[in-house]
Motif scaffolding. Structure first.
Motif, PDB file in Angstrom:
ATOM      1  N   THR A  93       0.812  -1.219   0.000  1.00  0.00           N
ATOM      2  CA  THR A  93       0.000   0.000   0.000  1.00  0.00           C
ATOM      3  C   THR A  93       0.848   1.273   0.000  1.00  0.00           C
ATOM      4  O   THR A  93       0.311   2.366   0.032  1.00  0.00           O
ATOM      5  CB  THR A  93      -0.931   0.030   1.227  1.00  0.00           C
ATOM      6  OG1 THR A  93      -0.126  -0.061   2.414  1.00  0.00           O
ATOM      7  CG2 THR A  93      -1.931  -1.115   1.193  1.00  0.00           C
ATOM      8  N   GLY A  94       2.160   1.128  -0.047  1.00  0.00           N
ATOM      9  CA  GLY A  94       3.040   2.290  -0.024  1.00  0.00           C
ATOM     10  C   GLY A  94       3.085   3.014  -1.351  1.00  0.00           C
ATOM     11  O   GLY A  94       2.451   2.611  -2.330  1.00  0.00           O
ATOM     12  N   PRO A  95       3.865   4.098  -1.406  1.00  0.00           N
ATOM     13  CA  PRO A  95       3.986   4.862  -2.652  1.00  0.00           C
ATOM     14  C   PRO A  95       4.760   4.077  -3.709  1.00  0.00           C
ATOM     15  O   PRO A  95       5.618   3.262  -3.382  1.00  0.00           O
ATOM     16  CB  PRO A  95       4.753   6.111  -2.230  1.00  0.00           C
ATOM     17  CG  PRO A  95       5.539   5.679  -1.027  1.00  0.00           C
ATOM     18  CD  PRO A  95       4.687   4.663  -0.333  1.00  0.00           C
ATOM     19  N   ASP A  96       4.435   4.322  -4.959  1.00  0.00           N
ATOM     20  CA  ASP A  96       5.174   3.715  -6.068  1.00  0.00           C
ATOM     21  C   ASP A  96       6.603   4.236  -6.007  1.00  0.00           C
ATOM     22  O   ASP A  96       6.835   5.437  -6.035  1.00  0.00           O
ATOM     23  CB  ASP A  96       4.515   4.109  -7.397  1.00  0.00           C
ATOM     24  CG  ASP A  96       5.189   3.494  -8.601  1.00  0.00           C
ATOM     25  OD1 ASP A  96       6.434   3.405  -8.622  1.00  0.00           O
ATOM     26  OD2 ASP A  96       4.474   3.104  -9.527  1.00  0.00           O
ATOM     27  N   PRO A  97       7.600   3.338  -5.919  1.00  0.00           N
ATOM     28  CA  PRO A  97       8.978   3.818  -5.769  1.00  0.00           C
ATOM     29  C   PRO A  97       9.458   4.659  -6.946  1.00  0.00           C
ATOM     30  O   PRO A  97      10.258   5.557  -6.772  1.00  0.00           O
ATOM     31  CB  PRO A  97       9.802   2.543  -5.622  1.00  0.00           C
ATOM     32  CG  PRO A  97       8.925   1.421  -5.984  1.00  0.00           C
ATOM     33  CD  PRO A  97       7.517   1.882  -5.875  1.00  0.00           C
ATOM     34  N   MET A  98       8.962   4.416  -8.137  1.00  0.00           N
ATOM     35  CA  MET A  98       9.390   5.217  -9.289  1.00  0.00           C
ATOM     36  C   MET A  98       8.832   6.631  -9.202  1.00  0.00           C
ATOM     37  O   MET A  98       9.461   7.582  -9.647  1.00  0.00           O
ATOM     38  CB  MET A  98       8.974   4.555 -10.602  1.00  0.00           C
ATOM     39  CG  MET A  98       9.666   3.206 -10.816  1.00  0.00           C
ATOM     40  SD  MET A  98      11.447   3.211 -10.495  1.00  0.00           S
ATOM     41  CE  MET A  98      12.042   4.159 -11.858  1.00  0.00           C
ATOM     42  N   GLU A  99       7.654   6.799  -8.616  1.00  0.00           N
ATOM     43  CA  GLU A  99       7.125   8.145  -8.408  1.00  0.00           C
ATOM     44  C   GLU A  99       7.938   8.875  -7.347  1.00  0.00           C
ATOM     45  O   GLU A  99       8.117  10.081  -7.414  1.00  0.00           O
ATOM     46  CB  GLU A  99       5.650   8.088  -8.023  1.00  0.00           C
ATOM     47  CG  GLU A  99       4.758   7.665  -9.175  1.00  0.00           C
ATOM     48  CD  GLU A  99       3.291   7.608  -8.787  1.00  0.00           C
ATOM     49  OE1 GLU A  99       2.959   7.806  -7.605  1.00  0.00           O
ATOM     50  OE2 GLU A  99       2.484   7.350  -9.684  1.00  0.00           O
ATOM     51  N   VAL A 100       8.441   8.142  -6.375  1.00  0.00           N
ATOM     52  CA  VAL A 100       9.292   8.747  -5.343  1.00  0.00           C
ATOM     53  C   VAL A 100      10.591   9.225  -5.984  1.00  0.00           C
ATOM     54  O   VAL A 100      11.040  10.349  -5.766  1.00  0.00           O
ATOM     55  CB  VAL A 100       9.585   7.738  -4.205  1.00  0.00           C
ATOM     56  CG1 VAL A 100      10.633   8.293  -3.252  1.00  0.00           C
ATOM     57  CG2 VAL A 100       8.311   7.389  -3.457  1.00  0.00           C
TER      58      VAL A 100
END
Length: 117
Positions: A93-100
């Motif tokens: 459920t965390g943020p998409d790492p590529m968006e980070v």
């Protein structure tokens, strides 16, 4: 897998099985490289006889739900970004790492140093 209309959560790990025909002679190593390349999981050597050929499924894929989920976290260091990946039995459920990493729609990076902003 169950019904065709079942919704699978983001990060579901699905196994896919399909058949394909080799367009030319090749070793097992060359075939593995070709399949990985065609599925976006790696490059292919120019010396590989399959490098000039695409891959086509001969049948509809058979899908199996592994009941596992891919979890990922982007971590920044002085050498750049690293994406850590692991499997768990609960949906991610965390943020998409590529968006980070690239900014994208993700505006809060809980792992970022607040002095970097």
């Amino acid at each position: 897998m169950s019904g065709d209309n079942e919704i699978f959560p983001r990060s579901s790990i699905i196994q896919g099985f399909f058949e394909t025909a080799l367009p030319c002679d090749a070793t097992k190593e060359q075939i593995m490289e070709w399949v990985a390349h065609n599925l976006g999981a790696g490059g292919i050597s120019i010396d590989n006889p399959l490098s000039k050929h695409g891959m086509e499924a001969l049948n509809e894929p058979i899908l199996t739900d592994t009941r596992l989920y891919l979890h990922q976290k982007a971590e920044r260091s002085n050498k750049g970004w690293t994406i850590h990946s692991w499997k768990e039995n609960t949906p991610f459920t965390g943020p998409d790492p590529m968006e980070v990493v690239y900014g994208g729609k993700q505006t809060i990076n809980v792992d970022a140093d607040p002095t970097d902003e």
